[in-house]
Design a protein around this motif. Structure first.
Motif, PDB file in Angstrom:
ATOM      1  N   GLY A 188       0.809  -1.206   0.000  1.00 54.34           N
ATOM      2  CA  GLY A 188       0.000   0.000   0.000  1.00 54.34           C
ATOM      3  C   GLY A 188       0.845   1.259   0.000  1.00 54.34           C
ATOM      4  N   LEU A 189       2.055   1.154   0.570  1.00 54.73           N
ATOM      5  CA  LEU A 189       2.936   2.320   0.662  1.00 54.73           C
ATOM      6  C   LEU A 189       4.382   1.855   0.603  1.00 54.73           C
ATOM      7  N   VAL A 190       5.139   2.462  -0.285  1.00 55.49           N
ATOM      8  CA  VAL A 190       6.585   2.241  -0.343  1.00 55.49           C
ATOM      9  C   VAL A 190       7.253   3.592  -0.144  1.00 55.49           C
ATOM     10  N   CYS A 191       8.211   3.642   0.767  1.00 60.11           N
ATOM     11  CA  CYS A 191       8.898   4.900   1.070  1.00 60.11           C
ATOM     12  C   CYS A 191      10.394   4.767   0.809  1.00 60.11           C
ATOM     13  N   VAL A 192      10.958   5.802   0.252  1.00 56.86           N
ATOM     14  CA  VAL A 192      12.410   5.898   0.099  1.00 56.86           C
ATOM     15  C   VAL A 192      12.824   7.252   0.656  1.00 56.86           C
ATOM     16  N   PHE A 193      13.623   7.212   1.711  1.00 57.43           N
ATOM     17  CA  PHE A 193      14.022   8.440   2.396  1.00 57.43           C
ATOM     18  C   PHE A 193      15.454   8.824   2.039  1.00 57.43           C
ATOM     19  N   ASP A 194      15.599   9.913   1.303  1.00 58.41           N
ATOM     20  CA  ASP A 194      16.921  10.448   0.971  1.00 58.41           C
ATOM     21  C   ASP A 194      17.866   9.383   0.430  1.00 58.41           C
ATOM     22  N   ALA A 195      17.372   8.527  -0.448  1.00 59.51           N
ATOM     23  CA  ALA A 195      18.207   7.417  -0.922  1.00 59.51           C
ATOM     24  C   ALA A 195      18.130   7.172  -2.423  1.00 59.51           C
ATOM     25  N   LEU A 196      17.080   7.622  -3.103  1.00 57.04           N
ATOM     26  CA  LEU A 196      16.967   7.333  -4.533  1.00 57.04           C
ATOM     27  C   LEU A 196      18.173   7.879  -5.297  1.00 57.04           C
ATOM     28  N   ILE A 209       9.639  -0.551  -7.849  1.00 60.35           N
ATOM     29  CA  ILE A 209       8.720  -0.031  -6.839  1.00 60.35           C
ATOM     30  C   ILE A 209       7.315   0.083  -7.428  1.00 60.35           C
ATOM     31  N   ARG A 210       7.237   0.567  -8.650  1.00 60.94           N
ATOM     32  CA  ARG A 210       5.934   0.691  -9.329  1.00 60.94           C
ATOM     33  C   ARG A 210       5.257  -0.674  -9.439  1.00 60.94           C
ATOM     34  N   ARG A 211       6.006  -1.704  -9.822  1.00 64.85           N
ATOM     35  CA  ARG A 211       5.423  -3.043  -9.970  1.00 64.85           C
ATOM     36  C   ARG A 211       5.014  -3.647  -8.631  1.00 64.85           C
ATOM     37  N   SER A 212       5.687  -3.264  -7.555  1.00 65.53           N
ATOM     38  CA  SER A 212       5.410  -3.862  -6.248  1.00 65.53           C
ATOM     39  C   SER A 212       4.228  -3.235  -5.531  1.00 65.53           C
ATOM     40  N   LEU A 213       3.736  -2.105  -6.038  1.00 65.61           N
ATOM     41  CA  LEU A 213       2.632  -1.407  -5.393  1.00 65.61           C
ATOM     42  C   LEU A 213       1.279  -2.029  -5.735  1.00 65.61           C
ATOM     43  N   ALA A 214       0.351  -1.908  -4.804  1.00 64.90           N
ATOM     44  CA  ALA A 214      -1.042  -2.223  -5.113  1.00 64.90           C
ATOM     45  C   ALA A 214      -1.565  -1.189  -6.105  1.00 64.90           C
ATOM     46  N   ASP A 215      -2.679  -1.492  -6.765  1.00 63.13           N
ATOM     47  CA  ASP A 215      -3.224  -0.574  -7.774  1.00 63.13           C
ATOM     48  C   ASP A 215      -3.478   0.815  -7.211  1.00 63.13           C
ATOM     49  N   ASP A 216      -3.842   0.876  -5.927  1.00 62.31           N
ATOM     50  CA  ASP A 216      -4.109   2.164  -5.288  1.00 62.31           C
ATOM     51  C   ASP A 216      -2.980   2.555  -4.334  1.00 62.31           C
ATOM     52  N   GLY A 217      -1.807   1.957  -4.526  1.00 62.14           N
ATOM     53  CA  GLY A 217      -0.676   2.229  -3.648  1.00 62.14           C
ATOM     54  C   GLY A 217      -0.001   3.562  -3.932  1.00 62.14           C
ATOM     55  N   THR A 218       0.886   3.947  -3.021  1.00 61.85           N
ATOM     56  CA  THR A 218       1.593   5.226  -3.115  1.00 61.85           C
ATOM     57  C   THR A 218       3.085   5.020  -2.911  1.00 61.85           C
ATOM     58  N   PHE A 219       3.861   5.687  -3.738  1.00 63.68           N
ATOM     59  CA  PHE A 219       5.301   5.757  -3.545  1.00 63.68           C
ATOM     60  C   PHE A 219       5.609   7.123  -2.956  1.00 63.68           C
ATOM     61  N   LEU A 220       6.078   7.148  -1.713  1.00 62.91           N
ATOM     62  CA  LEU A 220       6.425   8.391  -1.035  1.00 62.91           C
ATOM     63  C   LEU A 220       7.944   8.547  -1.107  1.00 62.91           C
ATOM     64  N   LEU A 221       8.376   9.591  -1.791  1.00 64.99           N
ATOM     65  CA  LEU A 221       9.799   9.819  -2.012  1.00 64.99           C
ATOM     66  C   LEU A 221      10.239  11.111  -1.323  1.00 64.99           C
ATOM     67  N   MET A 295      12.159  17.860  -0.006  1.00 65.95           N
ATOM     68  CA  MET A 295      10.882  17.847  -0.710  1.00 65.95           C
ATOM     69  C   MET A 295      10.306  16.443  -0.595  1.00 65.95           C
ATOM     70  N   VAL A 296       8.993  16.348  -0.531  1.00 67.59           N
ATOM     71  CA  VAL A 296       8.309  15.064  -0.461  1.00 67.59           C
ATOM     72  C   VAL A 296       7.439  14.919  -1.700  1.00 67.59           C
ATOM     73  N   LEU A 297       7.743  13.927  -2.502  1.00 67.40           N
ATOM     74  CA  LEU A 297       6.988  13.661  -3.729  1.00 67.40           C
ATOM     75  C   LEU A 297       6.058  12.464  -3.520  1.00 67.40           C
ATOM     76  N   ASP A 298       4.842  12.595  -4.013  1.00 71.55           N
ATOM     77  CA  ASP A 298       3.829  11.549  -3.938  1.00 71.55           C
ATOM     78  C   ASP A 298       3.625  11.040  -5.353  1.00 71.55           C
ATOM     79  N   ALA A 299       4.010   9.784  -5.591  1.00 66.09           N
ATOM     80  CA  ALA A 299       3.894   9.192  -6.945  1.00 66.09           C
ATOM     81  C   ALA A 299       2.877   8.068  -6.922  1.00 66.09           C
ATOM     82  N   ARG A 300       1.998   8.057  -7.929  1.00 68.82           N
ATOM     83  CA  ARG A 300       0.964   7.039  -8.023  1.00 68.82           C
ATOM     84  C   ARG A 300       1.072   6.319  -9.369  1.00 68.82           C
ATOM     85  N   PRO A 301       0.665   5.032  -9.397  1.00 66.13           N
ATOM     86  CA  PRO A 301       0.697   4.256 -10.667  1.00 66.13           C
ATOM     87  C   PRO A 301      -0.180   4.909 -11.744  1.00 66.13           C
TER      88      PRO A 301
END
Length: 301
Positions: A188-196, A209-221, A295-301
């Motif tokens: 449901g949520l994947v986070c990467v903190f100061d590491a990408l 990360i995109r493939r591992s998310l649920a359809d309504d999941g969020t990548f918080l970067l 900065m905090v980016l919210d990425a969705r599929p």
């Protein structure tokens, strides 16, 4: 085979006494900041800023009574804070205090203005510091079952120990894996903190990360807050992050096989990060929030 050794003299170009004095003061200011940084880490970790904020104007002995620490040591720490403008002293009463801005930046770790923890981050360029983001998320969300991944096995060992010490090893787990191949899906949520920006192949990581998310999941970067134009980063904040990137970010990327082009560095800028996320398959990217440093980016599929 013969070898020759040449001696090259170094001569200082002409400089006026005023120019030398100005640069000397700049260097001394930097030296003072480096020395003072360790006292900020100490004050944050021991809760001294919080204690002083809660106690109000206090002598070193009064702060010692409130904290249980040695009063003479505390007086030296308090004087260091006063000398750096991180606390205020009243010579008439020998009491020290924090004003509103100092409380917001040094004592209130729930505020978006909190800065003291940043010194520990910089300190990690010189020595190892604990990491704790997964444990903090587990403590904040009792119903969650977080899992942390890192390609560095010794760090995973330490993380498992920290989870056990926090009494969370029944629902928090840590595994050795990279961001581009960790197991599992439907997150449901994947986070990467100061590491990408530290990764050798950040596009492959974003795609995984995109493939591992649920359809309504969020990548918080979470990434350093930088401008897209290099010249706009040649300032105080850029000075911090470019220095950190010299010791940590760029070497980490290169050690993972990253090419010159693959090394984003700590001042990548939002446009470069958005390009990585788009290339990784994310259709929606928005800046959710920001601080002067991140900065905090919210990425969705």
């Amino acid at each position: 085979m013969s070898t020759t050794t040449s001696t090259q003299s170094t001569q200082s170009p002409d400089a006026t006494p005023e120019e030398i004095e100005a640069f000397t003061m700049k260097f001394v200011g930097d030296l003072a900041a480096v020395a003072h940084g360790a006292t900020v880490v100490l004050g944050d970790k021991l809760g001294l800023y919080k204690a002083l904020a809660a106690s109000g104007p206090s002598t070193s002995e009064e702060l010692a009574s409130a904290t249980g620490y040695d009063g003479r040591h505390l007086r030296e720490w308090l004087l260091a804070q006063a000398a750096s403008g991180y606390a205020n002293d009243d010579p008439a009463t020998t009491r020290f205090s924090l004003d509103g801005a100092q409380v917001a930046c040094l004592a209130d770790d729930t505020a978006s203005t909190f800065l003291a923890g940043g010194m520990a981050v910089v300190s990690s360029m010189h020595r190892d510091e604990d990491g704790s983001s997964t444990i903090l998320m587990a403590q904040a969300s009792p119903a969650s079952e977080p899992v942390g991944f890192d390609y560095h096995a010794p760090s995973i060992d330490v993380a498992r120990t920290r989870a056990a010490e926090a009494g969370l090893d029944d629902r928090v787990r840590f595994e050795v894996a990279s961001a581009a191949d960790y197991p599992g899906d439907g997150f449901g949520l994947v986070c990467v903190f100061d590491a990408l920006h530290d990764m050798g192949n950040r596009t492959a990581a974003a795609a995984h990360i995109r493939r591992s998310l649920a359809d309504d999941g969020t990548f918080l970067l979470v990434e350093p807050n930088a401008h897209d134009c290099v010249e706009d980063n040649l300032n105080l904040i850029g000075r911090i992050f470019y220095s950190a990137s010299t010791f940590v970010c760029t070497p980490a990327s290169r050690s993972q096989g990253g090419t010159d082009a693959a090394c984003l560095g700590a001042q990548a800028g939002e446009a470069a990060l958005r390009a990585v996320l788009t290339d990784g398959g994310f259709s929606t990217v928005r800046r959710a929030t920001e601080t002067p440093f991140n900065m905090v980016l919210d990425a969705r599929p």
